[in-house]
Design a protein around this motif. Structure first.
Motif, PDB file in Angstrom:
ATOM      1  N   LEU A 235     -65.131 -18.913  65.892  1.00  0.00           N
ATOM      2  CA  LEU A 235     -63.796 -18.621  65.655  1.00  0.00           C
ATOM      3  C   LEU A 235     -62.711 -19.463  66.307  1.00  0.00           C
ATOM      4  N   CYS A 236     -63.332 -20.042  67.205  1.00  0.00           N
ATOM      5  CA  CYS A 236     -62.191 -21.099  67.975  1.00  0.00           C
ATOM      6  C   CYS A 236     -62.146 -22.194  67.142  1.00  0.00           C
ATOM      7  N   ALA A 237     -63.246 -22.835  66.578  1.00  0.00           N
ATOM      8  CA  ALA A 237     -63.161 -23.655  65.496  1.00  0.00           C
ATOM      9  C   ALA A 237     -62.236 -23.544  64.419  1.00  0.00           C
ATOM     10  N   ILE A 238     -62.352 -22.358  63.874  1.00  0.00           N
ATOM     11  CA  ILE A 238     -61.708 -21.873  62.697  1.00  0.00           C
ATOM     12  C   ILE A 238     -59.974 -21.732  63.099  1.00  0.00           C
ATOM     13  N   GLY A 239     -59.862 -21.137  64.257  1.00  0.00           N
ATOM     14  CA  GLY A 239     -58.424 -20.947  64.865  1.00  0.00           C
ATOM     15  C   GLY A 239     -57.817 -22.592  65.156  1.00  0.00           C
ATOM     16  N   LEU A 240     -58.330 -23.288  65.556  1.00  0.00           N
ATOM     17  CA  LEU A 240     -57.921 -24.539  65.730  1.00  0.00           C
ATOM     18  C   LEU A 240     -57.490 -25.456  64.454  1.00  0.00           C
ATOM     19  N   HIS A 241     -58.378 -25.380  63.542  1.00  0.00           N
ATOM     20  CA  HIS A 241     -58.232 -25.724  62.425  1.00  0.00           C
ATOM     21  C   HIS A 241     -57.124 -25.320  61.690  1.00  0.00           C
ATOM     22  N   ALA A 242     -57.231 -23.906  61.603  1.00  0.00           N
ATOM     23  CA  ALA A 242     -55.925 -23.332  60.874  1.00  0.00           C
ATOM     24  C   ALA A 242     -54.835 -23.666  61.446  1.00  0.00           C
ATOM     25  N   LEU A 243     -54.468 -23.656  62.978  1.00  0.00           N
ATOM     26  CA  LEU A 243     -53.502 -24.133  63.647  1.00  0.00           C
ATOM     27  C   LEU A 243     -52.965 -25.695  63.141  1.00  0.00           C
ATOM     28  N   TRP A 244     -53.633 -26.287  63.284  1.00  0.00           N
ATOM     29  CA  TRP A 244     -53.679 -27.812  62.801  1.00  0.00           C
ATOM     30  C   TRP A 244     -53.161 -27.872  61.381  1.00  0.00           C
ATOM     31  N   ASN A 245     -53.727 -27.408  60.429  1.00  0.00           N
ATOM     32  CA  ASN A 245     -53.255 -27.171  59.038  1.00  0.00           C
ATOM     33  C   ASN A 245     -51.937 -26.718  58.861  1.00  0.00           C
ATOM     34  N   ALA A 246     -51.580 -25.509  59.618  1.00  0.00           N
ATOM     35  CA  ALA A 246     -50.451 -24.922  59.607  1.00  0.00           C
ATOM     36  C   ALA A 246     -49.263 -26.008  60.055  1.00  0.00           C
ATOM     37  N   GLY A 247     -49.645 -26.527  61.060  1.00  0.00           N
ATOM     38  CA  GLY A 247     -48.658 -27.747  61.875  1.00  0.00           C
ATOM     39  C   GLY A 247     -48.209 -28.774  60.890  1.00  0.00           C
ATOM     40  N   ALA A 248     -49.410 -29.269  60.351  1.00  0.00           N
ATOM     41  CA  ALA A 248     -49.366 -30.345  59.355  1.00  0.00           C
ATOM     42  C   ALA A 248     -48.282 -29.867  58.044  1.00  0.00           C
ATOM     43  N   LEU A 250     -46.089 -27.454  58.141  1.00  0.00           N
ATOM     44  CA  LEU A 250     -44.667 -27.213  58.743  1.00  0.00           C
ATOM     45  C   LEU A 250     -43.986 -28.442  59.134  1.00  0.00           C
ATOM     46  N   ALA A 251     -44.969 -29.359  59.411  1.00  0.00           N
ATOM     47  CA  ALA A 251     -44.121 -30.638  59.866  1.00  0.00           C
ATOM     48  C   ALA A 251     -44.005 -31.621  58.836  1.00  0.00           C
ATOM     49  N   GLU A 252     -44.022 -31.493  57.501  1.00  0.00           N
ATOM     50  CA  GLU A 252     -43.846 -32.410  56.568  1.00  0.00           C
ATOM     51  C   GLU A 252     -42.520 -33.223  56.709  1.00  0.00           C
ATOM     52  N   SER A 253     -41.616 -32.558  57.437  1.00  0.00           N
ATOM     53  CA  SER A 253     -40.456 -33.427  57.730  1.00  0.00           C
ATOM     54  C   SER A 253     -40.314 -33.956  59.155  1.00  0.00           C
ATOM     55  N   GLY A 254     -41.198 -33.786  59.860  1.00  0.00           N
ATOM     56  CA  GLY A 254     -41.072 -33.913  61.191  1.00  0.00           C
ATOM     57  C   GLY A 254     -42.612 -34.449  61.691  1.00  0.00           C
ATOM     58  N   TRP A 255     -43.109 -35.368  61.119  1.00  0.00           N
ATOM     59  CA  TRP A 255     -44.606 -35.760  61.339  1.00  0.00           C
ATOM     60  C   TRP A 255     -44.742 -36.178  62.742  1.00  0.00           C
ATOM     61  N   LEU A 256     -43.918 -37.066  63.443  1.00  0.00           N
ATOM     62  CA  LEU A 256     -43.925 -37.391  64.722  1.00  0.00           C
ATOM     63  C   LEU A 256     -43.959 -36.598  65.606  1.00  0.00           C
ATOM     64  N   ALA A 257     -43.289 -35.553  65.486  1.00  0.00           N
ATOM     65  CA  ALA A 257     -42.999 -34.610  66.545  1.00  0.00           C
ATOM     66  C   ALA A 257     -44.404 -33.778  66.494  1.00  0.00           C
ATOM     67  N   PHE A 258     -44.975 -33.587  65.228  1.00  0.00           N
ATOM     68  CA  PHE A 258     -46.092 -32.847  65.162  1.00  0.00           C
ATOM     69  C   PHE A 258     -47.006 -33.692  65.554  1.00  0.00           C
ATOM     70  N   TYR A 259     -47.348 -34.884  65.612  1.00  0.00           N
ATOM     71  CA  TYR A 259     -48.336 -35.898  66.359  1.00  0.00           C
ATOM     72  C   TYR A 259     -48.296 -35.781  67.727  1.00  0.00           C
ATOM     73  N   ILE A 260     -47.095 -35.627  68.252  1.00  0.00           N
ATOM     74  CA  ILE A 260     -46.861 -35.861  69.740  1.00  0.00           C
ATOM     75  C   ILE A 260     -47.218 -34.519  70.494  1.00  0.00           C
ATOM     76  N   PHE A 261     -46.850 -33.521  70.009  1.00  0.00           N
ATOM     77  CA  PHE A 261     -46.796 -32.218  70.451  1.00  0.00           C
ATOM     78  C   PHE A 261     -48.064 -31.365  70.172  1.00  0.00           C
ATOM     79  N   LEU A 262     -48.825 -31.766  69.186  1.00  0.00           N
ATOM     80  CA  LEU A 262     -50.153 -31.037  68.755  1.00  0.00           C
ATOM     81  C   LEU A 262     -51.227 -31.975  68.938  1.00  0.00           C
ATOM     82  N   GLN A 263     -51.273 -33.042  68.091  1.00  0.00           N
ATOM     83  CA  GLN A 263     -52.496 -33.924  67.910  1.00  0.00           C
ATOM     84  C   GLN A 263     -52.569 -34.398  69.217  1.00  0.00           C
ATOM     85  N   VAL A 264     -51.634 -35.104  69.971  1.00  0.00           N
ATOM     86  CA  VAL A 264     -52.220 -35.594  71.247  1.00  0.00           C
ATOM     87  C   VAL A 264     -52.832 -34.709  72.343  1.00  0.00           C
TER      88      VAL A 264
END
Length: 385
Positions: A235-248, A250-264
């Motif tokens: 369930l944690c794997a699914i949740g993180l994966h869903a969060l990542w995809n949702a962030g991607a 939502l961040a189509e116009s703000g990819w750098l912020a997505f990378y810094i605040f979620l990916q890093v």
């Protein structure tokens, strides 16, 4: 010496032969399944994007293998897993999981009414469930079928990470080949930068949660953790994966912020888990080998060396300079496996097979350490794994 070591029964030759035949048949079926899925998924990619695009995608996606796989083999340095199981995990992720995801994601999207203009539904609600299930399945199979080769959290992380690495490699082939087929060199290298260069560990970051859960279950003494730890990890794997995809999405116009605040932050946490897991395995080896010091099978300096990656490397370098590198590697590998056997015995798994294997490992450890006794091999500072 433990009294149970003296009561070891030989294995009949007929039993050994039958076991070997079953293993050969099983792995033949597995190899055929993985191979057939691999040929099918590559054929589908070729049919969609063309041979040139597919070839370029395979070539560039191999970077994932060159980055991610060594990272998990680094984690696996102290108690190395069998090569055939590592290949099984990687091959399953690359071939079976990707082919299954290609069909099941489409089926899930169809059931939810998703269209080609609304792929975010599949990305957030379907793909995480489908892909994390398929990527985590080889770890579960190893636990169920080859339980002796999954001794804890580190093993779960390694198998899960390699399955996810295989999946990521073939998924990158799909995206890279599509990028080239649609936009030429520009599309190819843009996709390479975003998917391969900037986020090669994305899929492993999710799937190791499942591996951690199964690793906890593998060492649990009661049924509660054996059932709920893998479920919670999945369930944690699914949740993180869903969060990542949702962030991607939502961040189509703000990819750098997505990378810094979620990916890093996720990547930093992922690296922390890998380091902590390897340190934990070193501690486990030290704890489980200590009883053999009391029984006279090993010395305290040897246990210190065997539980530290740094000191193991020093010992191998020293042995190599004295023409005994193979013996040192066998000594270290056998001692690590011996520690895992001791852990099983401490958990109550003192069956005849485990005891027999423990004695065989003790004999091998005793034989290999003989030529190092009385040498200047072992160093004496406080050792940190």
């Amino acid at each position: 010496m433990d009294h149970h070591l003296s009561n070891v029964l030989p294995v009949p030759a007929s039993v050994r032969r039958n076991t070997l035949v079953r293993r050969i048949l099983l792995w033949s079926v597995v190899a055929i399944l993985i191979g057939a899925c691999g040929v099918t998924i590559l054929s589908l990619i070729n049919a969609q994007s063309g041979a040139t695009a597919t070839g370029l995608g395979i070539l560039l996606s191999a970077v994932v293998v060159g980055i991610v796989v060594p990272a998990f083999l680094w984690v696996d340095r102290l108690e190395r897993e069998p090569t055939h199981l590592l290949l099984f995990a990687f091959g399953w992720g690359a071939c079976v999981a990707t082919l299954g995801a290609a069909f099941l994601n489409d089926a899930g999207g169809y059931l939810l009414g998703a269209t080609s203009d609304n792929n975010s539904v599949v990305a957030v609600f379907v793909a995480p469930v489908v892909e994390e299930t398929l990527k985590g399945l080889p770890v579960l199979l190893i636990w169920l079928v080859a339980r002796r080769e999954l001794d804890g959290i580190v093993d779960g992380i390694v198998y899960a990470g390699l399955s996810a690495a295989g999946f990521a490699m073939i998924e990158d082939v799909i995206y890279l080949s599509n990028g080239y087929a649609e936009q030429g060199d520009a599309g190819l290298f843009h996709t390479f930068f975003v998917r391969v260069t900037m986020s090669p560990f994305v899929h492993p970051m999710f799937t190791i949660c499942t591996g951690v859960g199964i690793g906890i279950a593998a060492t649990a003494r009661s049924w509660g953790p054996r059932i709920f730890a893998p479920l919670l990890g999945w369930l944690c794997a699914i949740g993180l994966h869903a969060l990542w995809n949702a962030g991607a999405v939502l961040a189509e116009s703000g990819w750098l912020a997505f990378y810094i605040f979620l990916q890093v932050p996720l990547f930093a946490g992922f690296i922390g888990i890998l380091i902590a897991a390897r340190h934990s395995e070193g501690h486990a080896i030290r704890v489980n080998l200590t009883p053999y010091v009391d029984q006279g099978w090993l010395s305290t300096p040897e246990v210190r060396m065997l539980s530290s990656v740094r000191e193991r490397q020093y010992a191998r370098a020293w042995a190599k300079s004295h023409g005994a590198e193979r013996e040192m590697r066998e000594f270290q590998d056998a001692a690590s496996e011996l520690a895992m056997h001791r852990a099983r015995i401490e958990r109550g798994a003192a069956d005849t097979r485990t005891v027999r294997e423990e004695r065989a490992l003790l004999d091998l450890v005793t034989q290999r350490r003989q030529q190092f006794l009385g040498t200047a091999l072992y160093r004496w500072p406080d050792l940190v794994a």
